[in-house]
Design a protein around this motif. Structure first.
Motif, PDB file in Angstrom:
ATOM      1  N   ARG A 150      -4.591   1.414 -10.189  1.00 15.00           N
ATOM      2  CA  ARG A 150      -6.005   1.159  -9.931  1.00 15.00           C
ATOM      3  C   ARG A 150      -6.245   0.473  -8.598  1.00 15.00           C
ATOM      4  O   ARG A 150      -7.364   0.411  -8.131  1.00 15.00           O
ATOM      5  N   GLU A 151      -5.197  -0.070  -7.958  1.00 10.76           N
ATOM      6  CA  GLU A 151      -5.364  -0.792  -6.702  1.00 10.76           C
ATOM      7  C   GLU A 151      -5.851   0.157  -5.622  1.00 10.76           C
ATOM      8  O   GLU A 151      -5.231   1.198  -5.365  1.00 10.76           O
ATOM      9  N   PRO A 152      -6.952  -0.154  -4.967  1.00  7.45           N
ATOM     10  CA  PRO A 152      -7.484   0.764  -3.959  1.00  7.45           C
ATOM     11  C   PRO A 152      -6.637   0.784  -2.693  1.00  7.45           C
ATOM     12  O   PRO A 152      -5.993  -0.202  -2.338  1.00  7.45           O
ATOM     13  N   VAL A 153      -6.634   1.911  -2.047  1.00  5.45           N
ATOM     14  CA  VAL A 153      -5.960   2.040  -0.758  1.00  5.45           C
ATOM     15  C   VAL A 153      -6.968   1.678   0.328  1.00  5.45           C
ATOM     16  O   VAL A 153      -8.093   2.192   0.348  1.00  5.45           O
ATOM     17  N   ALA A 154      -6.607   0.787   1.223  1.00  2.00           N
ATOM     18  CA  ALA A 154      -7.522   0.317   2.264  1.00  2.00           C
ATOM     19  C   ALA A 154      -7.974   1.464   3.152  1.00  2.00           C
ATOM     20  O   ALA A 154      -7.226   2.425   3.398  1.00  2.00           O
ATOM     21  N   ASP A 155      -9.198   1.365   3.652  1.00  2.00           N
ATOM     22  CA  ASP A 155      -9.742   2.409   4.518  1.00  2.00           C
ATOM     23  C   ASP A 155      -8.916   2.594   5.781  1.00  2.00           C
ATOM     24  O   ASP A 155      -8.867   3.686   6.347  1.00  2.00           O
ATOM     25  N   LEU A 156      -8.266   1.516   6.258  1.00  2.00           N
ATOM     26  CA  LEU A 156      -7.497   1.586   7.497  1.00  2.00           C
ATOM     27  C   LEU A 156      -6.061   2.066   7.292  1.00  2.00           C
ATOM     28  O   LEU A 156      -5.326   2.220   8.263  1.00  2.00           O
ATOM     29  N   PHE A 157      -5.648   2.277   6.035  1.00  2.00           N
ATOM     30  CA  PHE A 157      -4.290   2.767   5.763  1.00  2.00           C
ATOM     31  C   PHE A 157      -4.059   4.070   6.520  1.00  2.00           C
ATOM     32  O   PHE A 157      -4.915   4.950   6.511  1.00  2.00           O
ATOM     33  N   PRO A 158      -2.925   4.250   7.237  1.00  2.00           N
ATOM     34  CA  PRO A 158      -1.739   3.382   7.291  1.00  2.00           C
ATOM     35  C   PRO A 158      -1.727   2.364   8.426  1.00  2.00           C
ATOM     36  O   PRO A 158      -0.685   1.783   8.710  1.00  2.00           O
ATOM     37  N   THR A 159      -2.846   2.158   9.110  1.00  2.00           N
ATOM     38  CA  THR A 159      -2.897   1.105  10.121  1.00  2.00           C
ATOM     39  C   THR A 159      -2.687  -0.254   9.467  1.00  2.00           C
ATOM     40  O   THR A 159      -3.208  -0.509   8.388  1.00  2.00           O
ATOM     41  N   GLN A 160      -1.931  -1.113  10.127  1.00  2.00           N
ATOM     42  CA  GLN A 160      -1.675  -2.423   9.549  1.00  2.00           C
ATOM     43  C   GLN A 160      -2.947  -3.266   9.506  1.00  2.00           C
ATOM     44  O   GLN A 160      -3.821  -3.139  10.366  1.00  2.00           O
ATOM     45  N   PRO A 161      -3.075  -4.132   8.497  1.00  2.00           N
ATOM     46  CA  PRO A 161      -4.277  -4.954   8.359  1.00  2.00           C
ATOM     47  C   PRO A 161      -4.532  -5.786   9.615  1.00  2.00           C
ATOM     48  O   PRO A 161      -3.653  -6.551  10.040  1.00  2.00           O
ATOM     49  N   MET A 215       0.819  -1.195   0.000  1.00  2.00           N
ATOM     50  CA  MET A 215       0.000   0.000   0.000  1.00  2.00           C
ATOM     51  C   MET A 215       0.863   1.260   0.000  1.00  2.00           C
ATOM     52  O   MET A 215       0.549   2.236  -0.643  1.00  2.00           O
ATOM     53  N   GLY A 216       2.019   1.240   0.758  1.00  2.00           N
ATOM     54  CA  GLY A 216       2.870   2.403   0.793  1.00  2.00           C
ATOM     55  C   GLY A 216       3.428   2.732  -0.575  1.00  2.00           C
ATOM     56  O   GLY A 216       3.513   3.887  -0.968  1.00  2.00           O
ATOM     57  N   GLU A 217       3.823   1.689  -1.340  1.00  2.00           N
ATOM     58  CA  GLU A 217       4.375   1.910  -2.668  1.00  2.00           C
ATOM     59  C   GLU A 217       3.335   2.519  -3.582  1.00  2.00           C
ATOM     60  O   GLU A 217       3.604   3.471  -4.316  1.00  2.00           O
ATOM     61  N   ASN A 218       2.094   1.980  -3.564  1.00  2.00           N
ATOM     62  CA  ASN A 218       1.038   2.515  -4.426  1.00  2.00           C
ATOM     63  C   ASN A 218       0.727   3.953  -4.079  1.00  2.00           C
ATOM     64  O   ASN A 218       0.489   4.789  -4.943  1.00  2.00           O
TER      65      ASN A 218
END
Length: 272
Positions: A42-53, A1-4
């Motif tokens: 196009r990859e979505p960023v998770a709603d919790l970013f930057p919290t870890q999954p 996610m950080g790279e995207n």
């Protein structure tokens, strides 16, 4: 996610910046030779970013009890997972190192510390670090009475360390109060009288199962992890790792009622 995320940020900057000096040019028209991969953009960023999954955090703490291979895979992919911690319920927080420590899993504990996990009194006890444990007690008298994850006492961590932590075990035992308290007795018939499904709402998950597991009661909200209960007297209990929470049982209107008191949260459930 950080790279995207950084790629998207780069695109925004690039759109507002002159092309000159931005990078290597193509052979034809002076265009940039490389753009971020289309699929990656196009990859979505998770709603919790930057919290870890959360699913990775929970897995990390779980496998830190017993699976050194998986621990290394997870930390190699995400180094900060070495400090992962998970709340199993009622504030029973457990770190990856805490899990390895109360299980006496020296290889996992040493690996995690080597990857930046924060050593604790409990890891020191399991690893046989006598001078560290003595320094803790000298600096904070009574610290030996603090419980670890799941209310596991410090003395049990030293016991889990085996022969390598014998010196720590003997020292803590000499203090007289680093072990578990003896709970008021609760017979099998009394436990069976409290078993059953308790309901506190109309939702499918608004149910609590009280079962007998390994000679003690277990409290499980449907779909979640069970919490062992410790009897404190008169049909009152606290869940593992949460000694300030109270779970009480009492007859009410011909049925058994359970009251859960956790700070300002009070839940009343009745047995089916």
């Amino acid at each position: 996610m950080g790279e995207n995320w950084s790629r998207r940020s780069w695109l925004k900057v690039a759109a507002a910046t002159p092309i000159v000096g931005l990078g290597r040019l193509g052979a034809g028209e002076g265009k940039l030779a490389a753009e971020p991969d289309e699929a990656a953009r196009r990859e979505p960023v998770a709603d919790l970013f930057p919290t870890q999954p959360p699913e990775l955090v929970r897995e990390m703490v779980t496998v830190s009890h017993f699976d050194v291979k998986r621990v290394k895979e997870l930390v190699d992919a995400r180094p900060t997972l070495a400090n992962a911690a998970w709340d199993w319920g009622f504030g029973d927080w457990e770190s990856a190192l805490g899990a390895a420590s109360h299980m006496g899993n020296r290889p996992i504990a040493e690996y995690l510390i080597g990857k930046g996990a924060r050593p604790s009194l409990f890891s020191a006890a399991m690893l046989g670090q006598l001078e560290v444990v003595k320094a803790f007690v000298a600096a904070q008298p009574g610290v030996q009475r603090i419980r670890g994850p799941h209310s596991i006492p410090l003395l049990a961590h030293a016991r889990a360390g085996g022969e390598a932590s014998r010196g720590v075990f003997e020292y803590l035992e000499s203090l007289g109060d680093a072990g578990a308290d003896t709970p008021p007795p609760l017979g099998e018939a009394e436990m069976n009288a409290l078993k059953g499904t308790y309901v506190f709402g109309i939702g499918a998950s608004q149910q609590i199962e009280i079962t007998v597991e390994r000679g003690s009661l277990s409290w499980t909200r449907k779909g979640m992890t069970g919490r062992p209960l410790t009897h404190v007297g008169e049909r009152a209990f606290h869940p593992a790792g949460s000694m300030s929470v109270r779970i009480r049982f009492a007859e009410d209107g011909g049925t058994m009622a359970m009251t859960v008191s956790d700070a300002d949260m009070v839940v009343v459930a009745r047995r089916k």
